[in-house]
Scaffold this active site. Sequence first.
Site, PDB file in Angstrom:
ATOM      1  N   HIS A   1       0.817  -1.223   0.000  1.00  0.00           N
ATOM      2  CA  HIS A   1       0.000   0.000   0.000  1.00  0.00           C
ATOM      3  C   HIS A   1       0.849   1.272   0.000  1.00  0.00           C
ATOM      4  O   HIS A   1       0.329   2.353  -0.234  1.00  0.00           O
ATOM      5  CB  HIS A   1      -0.938   0.008   1.212  1.00  0.00           C
ATOM      6  CG  HIS A   1      -2.044  -1.011   1.100  1.00  0.00           C
ATOM      7  ND1 HIS A   1      -3.335  -0.677   0.766  1.00  0.00           N
ATOM      8  CD2 HIS A   1      -2.043  -2.362   1.237  1.00  0.00           C
ATOM      9  CE1 HIS A   1      -4.084  -1.772   0.723  1.00  0.00           C
ATOM     10  NE2 HIS A   1      -3.320  -2.808   1.014  1.00  0.00           N
TER      11      HIS A   1
ATOM     12  N   ASP B   1       3.792   9.472  -1.132  1.00  0.00           N
ATOM     13  CA  ASP B   1       2.574   8.768  -0.730  1.00  0.00           C
ATOM     14  C   ASP B   1       2.330   7.627  -1.705  1.00  0.00           C
ATOM     15  O   ASP B   1       2.488   7.814  -2.917  1.00  0.00           O
ATOM     16  CB  ASP B   1       1.380   9.746  -0.775  1.00  0.00           C
ATOM     17  CG  ASP B   1       0.359   9.463   0.312  1.00  0.00           C
ATOM     18  OD1 ASP B   1       0.218   8.283   0.682  1.00  0.00           O
ATOM     19  OD2 ASP B   1      -0.296  10.410   0.786  1.00  0.00           O
TER      20      ASP B   1
HETATM   21  P1  ADP Z   1      -3.011   7.224   4.616  1.00  0.00           P
HETATM   22  O1  ADP Z   1      -3.564   5.871   4.300  1.00  0.00           O
HETATM   23  O2  ADP Z   1      -1.522   7.340   4.542  1.00  0.00           O
HETATM   24  O3  ADP Z   1      -3.524   7.794   5.901  1.00  0.00           O
HETATM   25  P2  ADP Z   1      -4.779   8.207   2.476  1.00  0.00           P
HETATM   26  O4  ADP Z   1      -4.965   9.613   1.989  1.00  0.00           O
HETATM   27  O5  ADP Z   1      -4.618   7.216   1.395  1.00  0.00           O
HETATM   28  O6  ADP Z   1      -3.543   8.239   3.474  1.00  0.00           O
HETATM   29  O7  ADP Z   1      -6.034   7.772   3.343  1.00  0.00           O
HETATM   30  C1  ADP Z   1      -6.405   8.494   4.469  1.00  0.00           C
HETATM   31  C2  ADP Z   1      -7.847   8.144   4.836  1.00  0.00           C
HETATM   32  O8  ADP Z   1      -8.071   8.582   6.162  1.00  0.00           O
HETATM   33  C3  ADP Z   1      -8.855   8.844   3.947  1.00  0.00           C
HETATM   34  O9  ADP Z   1      -9.919   7.986   3.667  1.00  0.00           O
HETATM   35  C4  ADP Z   1      -9.309  10.019   4.803  1.00  0.00           C
HETATM   36  O10 ADP Z   1     -10.641  10.411   4.575  1.00  0.00           O
HETATM   37  C5  ADP Z   1      -9.166   9.471   6.207  1.00  0.00           C
HETATM   38  N1  ADP Z   1      -8.876  10.587   7.135  1.00  0.00           N
HETATM   39  C6  ADP Z   1      -7.775  11.349   7.207  1.00  0.00           C
HETATM   40  N2  ADP Z   1      -7.903  12.298   8.154  1.00  0.00           N
HETATM   41  C7  ADP Z   1      -9.116  12.134   8.692  1.00  0.00           C
HETATM   42  C8  ADP Z   1      -9.880  12.792   9.719  1.00  0.00           C
HETATM   43  N3  ADP Z   1      -9.378  13.845  10.378  1.00  0.00           N
HETATM   44  N4  ADP Z   1     -11.107  12.335  10.001  1.00  0.00           N
HETATM   45  C9  ADP Z   1     -11.598  11.274   9.339  1.00  0.00           C
HETATM   46  N5  ADP Z   1     -10.966  10.615   8.367  1.00  0.00           N
HETATM   47  C10 ADP Z   1      -9.743  11.029   8.043  1.00  0.00           C
END
Ligand code: ADP
Length: 468
Positions: free
Chosen positions: A157, A365
């Site tokens: 991932h 990322d």
């Molecule tokens: P990672 O897997 O590295 O955290 P991604 O952008 O691929 O990065 O996925 C992050 C996920 O976490 C997304 O679905 C996003 O909506 C969720 N997310 C990030 N910050 C928040 C938050 N403050 N509240 C709810 N969901 C969040």
Amino acid sequence: MSRLIVVSNRVNPPTDRGEGTAGGLAMALAAALREYSGMWFGWSGQTIDEYTGKIAVQKVGGVTVATVDLEDQDRQEYYNGYANKTLWPLFHYRVDLTAYERSFDEGYKRVNTRFAEALAPLIAPEDFIWIHDYHLIPLARELRRLGVKNKIGFFLHIPWPARRLMATLPKHRQLVEALFEYDLVGFQSEDSVTAFEDYVVQEAKGTVSRERRASAFGRSTRIGAFPIGLDAEHFVEAATSQEAEMMQGRMRSSMAGRKMIVGVDRLDYSKGLEERFLAYEQFLADNAEQLEKVFFLQIATPSRDEVEAYQEIRARLDGVSGRINGAYATVDWVPIRYVNRGYRRDELAGVYRAGAIGLVTPLRDGMNLVAKEYVAAQDPKDPGVLILSRFAGAAEQMKDALIVNPFSREDVSDAIKRALAMPRPERIKRWEALVDGVKTDDVAAWRDSFVAALRETAAPALQVVSGD
Ligand code: ADP
């Protein structure tokens, strides 16, 4: 009938009640497991005094879930250690934060062996197995040692790092060799596949065929890019739900006619948050006419706070945001609203929809789903503009975003200026192309293409003595 067995560090199928809040990945995997009447195996997240190997099996939301508890030493050495202090920073190009400790390496091996020993007796001859992420790279090797001959696929991932970074890891060859025990190894992006191929050819002195079969260490495996997507349909629904509309309304009334730039991230050093704050500061310095006309909302949920690097980045961000606000705020305007909490998916969708700009500037990322969520949540008649780092896997697919170099404050500042001035027809044109991709290449398409590719792989090669 063959079953699908999914293995990941943590197991989190949506419960019957909780589908509204479960992540897209969990939903997609759970759907596949129901279809194949499969099983999801992994760590319960609990620690106990002494490892027993006892497997707890339960049905959650129609999915069979099998979990084991680990010891505290496992949590420290395998999870907080090798996974989050060694592989995570290294694979995100942060050699400066990477810990190279033997005890972590041993913990990683120990847990992978434990997982294999617990899982092997549950596997039937026709099952195929899909292992997820950097926590479990050696799992196929451990399973093969126990005589498992099934097809096993692996999906990473996070990014695969450049060869010279990989070479800083003690025993990097063993780690890469372990990937050759899989029948299929999937990456998020072409960039990662190319970096892996480079390692295979230059470091392991192997070959990669035109059909993308990598051969090295006396074995071969299929490789490929399988960019992960959103549960787009549900996200679009969430964006027009009552909760989303309420949130959007709440945002609008607090905006007082100002335009909002929005960032949403896990609080992680790979997300480039400090650089993003500084780029926004640059934008304020370069565009005095925009003062009090825009503001930047950054939602950053704390994560992995047992690891020092995460405590440090949090403290730094508090400092930088406070300094910028101190320098620019007026009695009725704060340039940065910095929020450290999580929101429900539908609330988040409402926030995205209220944002004139989605600012997604990770330094590295694997994919970045926030970029896709921002697009999926927009109002088709008046969509916002996505500004996206070229170092997110998503940039390979989302070419109609404004692509930026997150290390350059000026570059990001220019993109903010351009996005704020972008005429509506151009915004709509770009957004239509983006949302089309988000809907087509969704999480179900990702899952089905990986599973199909795994099923199509040739039978596992016979075990040969390593020729390298
Ligand atoms: P990672 O897997 O590295 O955290 P991604 O952008 O691929 O990065 O996925 C992050 C996920 O976490 C997304 O679905 C996003 O909506 C969720 N997310 C990030 N910050 C928040 C938050 N403050 N509240 C709810 N969901 C969040």
